[in-house]
Each structure stands twice: as C-alpha cells, then as structure tokens.
Motif scaffolding. Sequence first.
Motif, mmCIF file in Angstrom:
data_model
loop_
_atom_site.group_PDB
_atom_site.id
_atom_site.type_symbol
_atom_site.label_atom_id
_atom_site.label_comp_id
_atom_site.label_asym_id
_atom_site.label_seq_id
_atom_site.Cartn_x
_atom_site.Cartn_y
_atom_site.Cartn_z
ATOM 1 N N HIS A 18 87.300 56.715 25.689
ATOM 2 C CA HIS A 18 87.882 56.880 27.023
ATOM 3 C C HIS A 18 88.910 58.010 27.039
ATOM 4 O O HIS A 18 88.979 58.782 27.992
ATOM 5 C CB HIS A 18 88.518 55.554 27.489
ATOM 6 C CG HIS A 18 88.860 55.529 28.928
ATOM 7 N ND1 HIS A 18 90.099 55.889 29.400
ATOM 8 C CD2 HIS A 18 88.117 55.195 30.018
ATOM 9 C CE1 HIS A 18 90.109 55.770 30.713
ATOM 10 N NE2 HIS A 18 88.925 55.349 31.119
ATOM 11 N N ALA A 23 86.851 58.712 32.602
ATOM 12 C CA ALA A 23 85.993 57.860 33.433
ATOM 13 C C ALA A 23 84.967 58.707 34.162
ATOM 14 O O ALA A 23 85.091 59.924 34.242
ATOM 15 C CB ALA A 23 86.861 57.096 34.431
ATOM 16 N N SER A 80 80.160 51.064 33.974
ATOM 17 C CA SER A 80 80.903 52.189 34.526
ATOM 18 C C SER A 80 80.877 51.999 36.038
ATOM 19 O O SER A 80 80.152 52.678 36.761
ATOM 20 C CB SER A 80 80.265 53.520 34.109
ATOM 21 O OG SER A 80 81.030 54.594 34.599
ATOM 22 N N HIS A 83 84.620 48.201 40.121
ATOM 23 C CA HIS A 83 85.309 46.948 39.796
ATOM 24 C C HIS A 83 84.363 46.030 39.035
ATOM 25 O O HIS A 83 83.175 45.963 39.369
ATOM 26 C CB HIS A 83 85.768 46.211 41.059
ATOM 27 C CG HIS A 83 86.705 47.001 41.908
ATOM 28 N ND1 HIS A 83 88.020 47.206 41.560
ATOM 29 C CD2 HIS A 83 86.524 47.638 43.086
ATOM 30 C CE1 HIS A 83 88.602 47.945 42.487
ATOM 31 N NE2 HIS A 83 87.716 48.232 43.418
ATOM 32 N N ASN A 108 84.376 48.234 30.785
ATOM 33 C CA ASN A 108 84.173 49.091 31.949
ATOM 34 C C ASN A 108 84.931 50.397 31.714
ATOM 35 O O ASN A 108 86.162 50.406 31.703
ATOM 36 C CB ASN A 108 84.671 48.399 33.215
ATOM 37 C CG ASN A 108 84.447 49.246 34.446
ATOM 38 O OD1 ASN A 108 83.631 50.170 34.446
ATOM 39 N ND2 ASN A 108 85.166 48.940 35.513
ATOM 40 N N ASN A 110 85.023 52.924 33.714
ATOM 41 C CA ASN A 110 85.441 53.562 34.962
ATOM 42 C C ASN A 110 86.810 53.031 35.402
ATOM 43 O O ASN A 110 86.970 52.476 36.484
ATOM 44 C CB ASN A 110 84.390 53.344 36.048
ATOM 45 C CG ASN A 110 84.586 54.284 37.205
ATOM 46 O OD1 ASN A 110 85.210 55.327 37.076
ATOM 47 N ND2 ASN A 110 84.059 53.915 38.357
ATOM 48 N N THR A 111 87.806 53.174 34.535
ATOM 49 C CA THR A 111 89.172 52.744 34.821
ATOM 50 C C THR A 111 90.138 53.845 34.404
ATOM 51 O O THR A 111 89.812 54.688 33.567
ATOM 52 C CB THR A 111 89.546 51.458 34.042
ATOM 53 O OG1 THR A 111 89.452 51.729 32.643
ATOM 54 C CG2 THR A 111 88.633 50.306 34.397
ATOM 55 N N GLY A 117 90.051 47.823 31.384
ATOM 56 C CA GLY A 117 88.599 47.745 31.536
ATOM 57 C C GLY A 117 87.923 46.898 30.475
ATOM 58 O O GLY A 117 86.692 46.801 30.465
#
Length: 125
Positions: A18, A23, A80, A83, A108, A110-111, A117
């Motif tokens: 990350h 993201a 990804s 929420h 996840n 996508n944070t 995540g």
Amino acid sequence: MRENEISREIVDAAYKIHTGLGAGLLESAYEAVMAYELQKRGLRFERQKPIPIVYEGIHLGEGFRADLIVENLVIIELKSVEHIAPVHKKQLLTYLRLTNKRLGLLINFNTDLIKNGITRIANNL
C-alpha cells in the motif's frame, strides 16, 4: 509457522504494498504483488485455489476460488472497494468454515491508511 506469525507477515506485506502503490488499482494487481511479496518472504501459498462445496457429504464442484491461501493455514481475501460491506466479512467466514481453517484476513487496498483496510476474521472451529 502458525497463523498469528503468518498474519503478521501478511499485514507487513500489505503495508509495504500500500505504501508503494497506494489505493485505486484492481484487486488482481494487488493479488499479483501480494503473491510476489509472500514469495520473497519464503511463504508457501496457493493463488486462486478452487474450493469445492460439500453438501450432505456430496462434492458439488467448485464453490469459490480463494484469492490466496498462505501456508495452508490463512486465507487472504483481497478487495479494492469504496467500503467493506458486511457481506464481505460473512463471505470470508464462510470460506473459513468450508475449508476448516481458523484465520482469514480481509484486506481492502482502497483506503487512505491500510490499517483501516485490514480485518481479521476468525473461525471458532
């Protein structure tokens, strides 16, 4: 290596990924990079492993594909998405039950902060 040691390595790898990539990529990209990181760390894993559904003692074919199974102990479900929905956690718990595994990590990417995540899901066998 047991589940907790493996999960520490996975979380560290997710943090590194990350930090390096940020993201916004597709899940498949994060999966490829996670596989590379796990390999560098000397961890054995299977990627996109088909898992059959067994219902009433009958094998009914492929039920799902696990994104990554590490050391045959920890399932990683990568996302990804905007929420994490409750269904994502339930999905991973079902995967754990179907495979008789105790620990899964829902990650996840996508944070803004990867620590927000990562969700640890335990199956109380």
